[in-house]
Design a protein around this motif. Structure first.
Motif, PDB file in Angstrom:
ATOM      1  N   GLN A   7     -21.475 -18.070 -51.892  1.00 18.21           N
ATOM      2  CA  GLN A   7     -20.460 -17.227 -51.261  1.00 18.21           C
ATOM      3  C   GLN A   7     -19.234 -17.070 -52.167  1.00 18.21           C
ATOM      4  OE1 GLN A   7     -19.959 -18.571 -47.315  1.00 18.21           O
ATOM      5  NE2 GLN A   7     -18.862 -16.768 -46.639  1.00 18.21           N
ATOM      6  N   ASP A  58     -25.397 -14.814 -50.892  1.00 21.34           N
ATOM      7  CA  ASP A  58     -24.456 -15.041 -49.806  1.00 21.34           C
ATOM      8  C   ASP A  58     -23.230 -14.152 -50.022  1.00 21.34           C
ATOM      9  OD1 ASP A  58     -23.291 -16.118 -47.587  1.00 21.34           O
ATOM     10  OD2 ASP A  58     -23.451 -18.204 -48.241  1.00 21.34           O
ATOM     11  N   THR A 102     -24.866 -19.552 -44.162  1.00 21.46           N
ATOM     12  CA  THR A 102     -24.832 -20.249 -45.447  1.00 21.46           C
ATOM     13  C   THR A 102     -25.657 -21.532 -45.381  1.00 21.46           C
ATOM     14  OG1 THR A 102     -22.655 -19.329 -45.906  1.00 21.46           O
ATOM     15  CG2 THR A 102     -23.289 -21.270 -47.165  1.00 21.46           C
TER      16      THR A 102
HETATM   17 MG   LIG Z   1     -21.233 -18.417 -45.218  1.00 25.45          MG
END
Ligand SMILES: [Mg+2]
Ligand SMILES: Nc1ncnc2c1ncn2[C@@H]1O[C@H](COP(=O)(O)OP(=O)(O)OP(=O)(O)O)[C@@H](O)[C@H]1O
Lengths: 279, 270
Positions: B112, B192, B64
């Motif tokens: 994410q 993500d 990330t």
């Molecule tokens: Mg991540």
């Protein structure tokens, strides 16, 4: 072995907490009860629709419309003024200064100190400013002083709301190509709006209930002001001045003002809480 | 003997493949520190154009963070110290004079966790379009519909486009955020774990969408699902504790892992 002592401790402190809670609730109920008992009978249609007749200190007839309207003008205008100042500041702190955590801690501390400054100090400041500028007591001066007093409160209340916005939302906004200003006013503002309502009500409640800040700045009069340069009556000062009168009818007006003010502040706090809960 | 030749041939192939690809993103010696914690360690790699590059690696290895470096979201974190260079279409994005909003508009980032903007479903998609200067209502409406269909969300929300996007389920929010990212027509899509909250069917729809998209976009995808990685990847980057351990064409990385860690990762993940 220690169980006996701990049990005893536990009971003692529980009893103590209970006692103090009970005292506080009792005192609060007493205050509200006194105000309502004395003020409620004097609440009449005439009380809320008429200005005092024959002078607020000696005249037996009339009501407190001058104070209701005055307080309303004053609180609404100063809240608007404070909001216009607070919004950019609170957004600036949480968008532009997000990288400067130390500075932010300093600013927050400074605002908290301002929050804690007694309102009479703001009153004195407003008074000094008036003298310096050569103006007299007026609605406008009251508005500026009250706005100065409630602005730190509003900024910090808004700041607390903005602080809880997840950084992910900021990332999402930037990732779409927003500038900082767009992120502030299009994303953060909307996200924080319900919380801002609470901040506004809080500041409004503080502004409408405060006596010391308007004592030297807004003056007092029997009439509803017709402009910012005229002096104005306010509910807190309606209580203060009229309660000290030897005439019972005048005192009753003070209690009526107290009831109205208490109800306004209660309604404001409850709605602020409700909005917070709904969020 | 023959296996040696095979590996040689393969590695040779690899180099030619990379050379034929125009790099859109060149990451060069990127280091990220946070208060003494070394999050990304000398990361250098090339992301080829119009390909799906899958970022693999155990949780916490810095995937990330690497994505956030690519559109400088690291700016938001006072603790993060970033060095090195990332070139997108030849421009170093860490160059102080670069217009960061323009760079970010080249990239659609799917975080994410989905973060819908505090506005209606419709406005979530219209927002990015308006930032790009599109004002025509008809064009905006058409695009909203097109991109919601693309992510298989249209049928679920077409009757409540004006309601708050924050009331959608997490999986719906994830698809909405993808649609929002696609609507601004970026060159690069950073995703993500785009299907982490999705059921198998929607997840498959998104995968197919990515395969369709790669003819026009460069895609960098983080996933923990090895099967998904194998289905989608043209190119794989495997990270471990902030370092790139292996990278290259998918086939080579999956079928011929060099390091013990990757071998272990592939074996367990299967
Ligand atoms: Mg991540
Ligand atoms: N803003 C930050 N400040 C300090 N440390 C950070 C920050 N962001 C990430 N880290 C640290 O960097 C490391 C890598 O985090 P990152 O989120 O990039 O991992 P990841 O590979 O995406 O993991 P996952 O698969 O669980 O999403 C972690 O140890 C994390 O604690």
């Amino acid at each position: 072995m220690m169980t006996f002592r701990r049990k005893y401790e536990e009971r003692f402190f529980r009893a103590l907490s209970f006692l103090f809670t009970a005292i506080i609730v009792f005192v609060l109920v007493q205050i509200i009860w006194t105000v309502v008992k004395k003020g409620f009978p004097s609440l009449s249609w005439q009380m809320i629709t008429q200005e005092p007749k024959g002078g607020f200190y000696f005249g037996k007839d009339g009501g407190i419309l001058n104070a209701i309207a005055g307080s309303f003008y004053l609180a609404v205008c100063s809240t608007i003024l404070a909001f216009v100042i607070s919004l950019p500041v609170a957004l600036f702190m949480n968008i532009y200064l997000i990288r400067y955590q130390r500075l932010l801690i300093g600013i927050r501390f400074f605002l908290d100190v301002l929050w804690g400054v007694p309102s009479i100090v703001y009153g004195a400041f407003g008074f000094t400013l008036l003298m310096y500028l050569g103006y007299k007591n007026s609605l406008g001066a009251g508005i500026i002083t009250v706005a100065a007093m409630i602005t730190p409160i509003m900024i910090r209340a808004m700041d607390e709301v903005l602080k809880t916005i997840p950084i992910g939302l900021q990332e999402a906004s930037y990732a779409l190509g927003s500038t900082k200003t767009e992120t502030a006013y299009k994303v953060f503002f909307r996200e924080a709006l319900p919380g801002f309502a609470t901040a506004i009500l809080l500041a409004f409640g503080r502004g409408i209930g405060d006596a010391a800040s308007v004592l030297f700045t807004a003056g007092y009069t029997d009439h509803i002001p017709h402009g910012f340069s005229e002096p104005t009556a306010t509910l807190p000062l309606a209580i203060f001045f009229q309660l000290s009168s030897p005439i019972e009818e005048v005192q009753n007006r003070a209690y009526a003002a107290a009831v109205i003010l208490t109800v306004i502040v209660l309604v404001l706090s409850v709605s602020a809480r409700l909005i917070k809960m709904k969020k | 003997m023959s296996t040696q030749i095979e590996t040689l041939l393969k590695s040779n192939l690899t180099t030619t493949v990379v050379h034929n690809n125009i790099p859109v993103v060149e990451i060069d010696k990127v280091n990220v520190y946070s208060k003494g914690h070394h999050i990304l360690k000398n990361v250098s790699t090339i992301i080829p154009k119009n390909k799906i590059t899958v970022l693999l690696g155990p949780s916490g290895c810095g995937k990330t963070t690497l994505l956030k470096c690519l559109n400088r979201l690291t700016d938001l974190y006072p603790d993060l110290k970033v060095s090195g260079s990332i070139r997108i279409d030849g421009d170093n994005i860490f160059d102080a004079h670069k217009d960061i909003t323009a760079i970010r508009q080249k990239m659609g980032l799917l975080l994410q966790r989905p973060y819908p903007l505090p506005m209606s479903i419709y406005d979530n998609i219209a927002y990015g379009l308006k930032l790009k200067g599109i004002r025509n209502k008809k064009i905006i409406s058409a695009k909203v519909e097109k991109h919601l269909k693309e992510v298989a969300l249209w049928d679920e929300v077409k009757d409540r486009l004006k309601t708050s996007a924050q009331r959608l389920s997490i999986g719906q929010q994830q698809r909405l955020c993808l649609a929002r990212g696609l609507a601004v027509e970026p060159e690069i899509i950073l995703a993500d774990e785009p299907s982490s909250a999705l059921d198998p069917i929607s997840s498959r729809v998104i995968e197919e969408e990515f395969i369709k998209l790669k003819s026009g976009y460069t895609i960098i995808l983080v996933t923990h699902i090895l099967r998904q990685a194998k289905r989608l990847a043209d190119n794989v980057i495997f990270m471990y504790y902030g370092e790139i351990i292996e990278s290259g064409p998918a086939q080579q990385v999956f079928e011929n892992p060099q390091s013990e860690i990757l071998k272990e990762y592939l074996r367990v993940g299967h």
